[in-house]
Write an enzyme that holds these catalytic residues in place. Structure first.
Site, short mmCIF file in Angstrom:
data_model
loop_
_atom_site.label_atom_id
_atom_site.label_comp_id
_atom_site.label_asym_id
_atom_site.label_seq_id
_atom_site.Cartn_x
_atom_site.Cartn_y
_atom_site.Cartn_z
N GLY A 29 11.89 3.91 5.83
CA GLY A 29 11.99 4.40 4.23
C GLY A 29 10.45 4.62 4.27
O GLY A 29 9.63 4.54 5.13
N GLY B 24 6.88 4.33 1.71
CA GLY B 24 6.18 3.47 0.44
C GLY B 24 5.18 4.35 0.22
O GLY B 24 4.85 5.80 0.55
N SER B 25 4.37 3.92 -0.88
CA SER B 25 3.15 4.68 -1.39
C SER B 25 2.19 4.81 -0.41
O SER B 25 1.68 5.83 -0.41
CB SER B 25 2.61 3.76 -2.49
OG SER B 25 2.75 2.56 -2.11
N GLY B 26 2.05 4.04 0.70
CA GLY B 26 0.79 4.29 1.57
C GLY B 26 1.23 4.65 2.86
O GLY B 26 0.51 5.14 3.66
N THR C 283 4.64 4.95 5.92
CA THR C 283 6.37 5.06 6.46
C THR C 283 6.49 3.65 7.21
O THR C 283 5.92 3.18 7.91
CB THR C 283 6.57 6.44 7.31
OG1 THR C 283 5.75 7.45 6.38
CG2 THR C 283 7.86 6.55 7.67
N VAL C 284 7.67 3.54 7.06
CA VAL C 284 8.25 2.42 7.77
C VAL C 284 9.13 2.91 8.84
O VAL C 284 10.17 3.54 8.44
CB VAL C 284 9.00 1.42 7.07
CG1 VAL C 284 9.19 0.08 7.96
CG2 VAL C 284 7.89 0.82 5.90
N ASP D 133 3.15 -8.18 -6.41
CA ASP D 133 4.31 -7.17 -6.65
C ASP D 133 5.65 -7.44 -6.10
O ASP D 133 6.27 -6.72 -5.55
CB ASP D 133 3.61 -6.13 -5.47
CG ASP D 133 4.00 -4.57 -5.88
OD1 ASP D 133 4.33 -4.24 -6.93
OD2 ASP D 133 3.80 -3.58 -5.02
N1 LIG Z 1 10.68 -5.29 7.87
C1 LIG Z 1 11.54 -4.13 7.27
N2 LIG Z 1 12.93 -4.15 7.59
C2 LIG Z 1 13.79 -3.01 7.50
N3 LIG Z 1 13.23 -2.24 6.56
C3 LIG Z 1 11.99 -2.13 5.79
C4 LIG Z 1 11.05 -3.19 6.35
N4 LIG Z 1 9.94 -2.86 5.58
C5 LIG Z 1 10.14 -1.82 4.76
N5 LIG Z 1 11.56 -1.54 4.86
C6 LIG Z 1 12.24 -0.31 4.23
O1 LIG Z 1 11.06 0.60 4.23
C7 LIG Z 1 11.04 1.01 2.70
C8 LIG Z 1 9.37 1.25 2.26
O2 LIG Z 1 8.67 0.15 2.59
P1 LIG Z 1 7.17 0.13 2.09
O3 LIG Z 1 6.96 -1.30 2.16
O4 LIG Z 1 6.37 0.78 2.84
O5 LIG Z 1 7.51 0.50 0.55
P2 LIG Z 1 8.09 0.20 -0.90
O6 LIG Z 1 7.71 -1.46 -0.90
O7 LIG Z 1 9.33 0.36 -0.70
O8 LIG Z 1 7.25 0.73 -1.95
P3 LIG Z 1 5.53 0.44 -2.10
O9 LIG Z 1 4.72 0.72 -0.89
O10 LIG Z 1 5.37 1.87 -3.10
O11 LIG Z 1 5.48 -0.68 -2.93
C9 LIG Z 1 11.47 -0.34 2.04
O12 LIG Z 1 12.07 -0.14 0.63
C10 LIG Z 1 12.72 -0.71 3.05
O13 LIG Z 1 14.00 0.07 2.59
#
Ligand SMILES: Nc1ncnc2c1ncn2[C@@H]1O[C@H](COP(=O)(O)OP(=O)(O)OP(=O)(O)O)[C@@H](O)[C@H]1O
Length: 343
Positions: A60, A62-64, A66-67, A183
């Protein structure tokens, strides 16, 4: 403004207010890099280097950053690797990242997604003098509550009270360590293969140091899930709040969203822009419960969370003994994993 621009290309319900950057912060860039580098120390002895990890897929964005789903080469264990990228002048984001790393090093709870290590990837070579900060996280097989809600739309109460119970346990642990998450929202609640929900993402969290929240933190987080005192501190006495009650409000919004199947504080077709959210969250005496079949326990739980005056809102300790989260065996959210993984 920089932070808002960098964070704004996100989900529809996200609209961050401009965080004021205190001049003192700008004066202390050097101090910041010291703070950041001092907070980087891999917590897991088996992962010594980022090159120990092989990228398998993108989980996925996020704002900052990639995961990624990654595999540890020698043990074949699977982790999630969160890569935050910042340019040299992104002072506020660097400060946040340093704080997130610092908090993740302290926490160890079955209700919080575990961090196995933090690595600074140095200069990225993008020509902007930027660098990556990488968090090796516990892999949560079923993704986020946001992902599951997108597919399933809504959950029965017997699944929701398991979610609520686990988030409350996580908040109880964090608040006990004087940490405000700041958050709580569906995309920051992750689900593992056995349906256990855990709190993730400490990007806007802070440790309460015996004084009310400072204004820099006040406008961070995702505004749709923000409490009235964070949204409009002047009207709702937010300057006196330590921030713990804000986490309870956000949980109330999440719980209600799981029941009604859409962001619950505005109508399904309404645009979640700033004025609409402001009206829904800050004005009016009491939060109206949407016309949905809900048990009296559910309604009472949500009303305690969505009490606009943070001084009267339910505390985590009170809500942990609320009848809604004490129905049957709440630690198991097996129903949720059925929803998440099996459809
Ligand atoms: N530990 C993890 N295991 C599995 N999937 C994850 C994990 N961490 C994040 N993800 C996936 O990656 C996506 C992006 O995560 P990230 O924390 O970067 O942003 P977010 O919480 O969706 O948004 P923001 O950073 O804007 O608050 C998540 O919505 C989730 O689907």
């Amino acid at each position: 403004m920089t932070l808002v621009r960098e964070r704004r290309h996100q989900q529809a319900l996200k609209l961050s207010l401009p965080p004021p950057i205190p001049p003192a912060e700008l004066r202390h860039r050097t101090l910041l890099s010291t703070l950041l580098s001092s907070s980087i120390s891999p917590a897991s002895p088996c992962i010594n280097n980022l090159s120990d990890l092989e990228k398998l897929a993108v989980l996925g964005h996020g704002s900052g950053g990639t995961v990624y789903k990654v595999r540890h080469r020698s043990s074949a264990s699977i982790y999630a690797l969160k890569v935050l990228r910042f340019t040299e002048d992104a002072v506020t984001i660097r400060l946040q990242a340093a704080r997130e790393a610092e908090i993740l090093k302290r926490v160890d709870s079955p209700y919080i997604v575990r961090c196995h290590g933090v690595f600074n990837n140095g200069i990225t070579g993008n020509g902007d003098g930027g660098s990556d900060l990488c968090f090796v996280m516990e892999y949560m097989e079923a993704g986020s509550l946001h992902d599951v809600l997108r597919v399933r739309r809504r959950f029965p109460e017997k699944v929701i009270y398991g979610v609520a119970r686990r988030v409350l346990e996580g908040l109880h642990y964090l608040h006990g360590m004087q940490i405000v998450h700041g958050d709580i929202k569906p995309s920051n609640l992750l689900i593992n293969a056995i349906g256990h929900v855990k709190i993730a993402d400490f990007g806007v969290s802070h440790v309460v140091a015996g004084k009310p929240n400072n204004t820099c933190d006040f406008f961070m987080g995702t505004s749709a899930y923000m409490s009235p005192e964070r949204f409009d501190p002047e009207r709702w006495g937010g300057d006196c709040s330590d921030g713990f009650a804000g986490d309870v409000w956000s949980l109330g919004v999440v719980v209600l969203e799981c029941l009604v199947g859409h962001f619950p504080l505005i109508g399904p077709g309404q645009k979640p822009d700033w004025p609409t959210l402001m009206c829904a969250i800050c004005f009016g005496e009491k939060m109206e419960m949407p016309e949905t079949a809900a048990s009296p326990e559910f309604q009472s739980f949500v009303c305690r969370c969505l009490e606009k005056d943070w001084r009267k809102r339910g505390t985590v300790a009170e809500l942990l003994s609320h009848p809604f989260v004490n129905k049957g065996c709440c630690d198991s959210t097996e129903g949720l994993v059925d929803y998440a993984l099996n459809g």
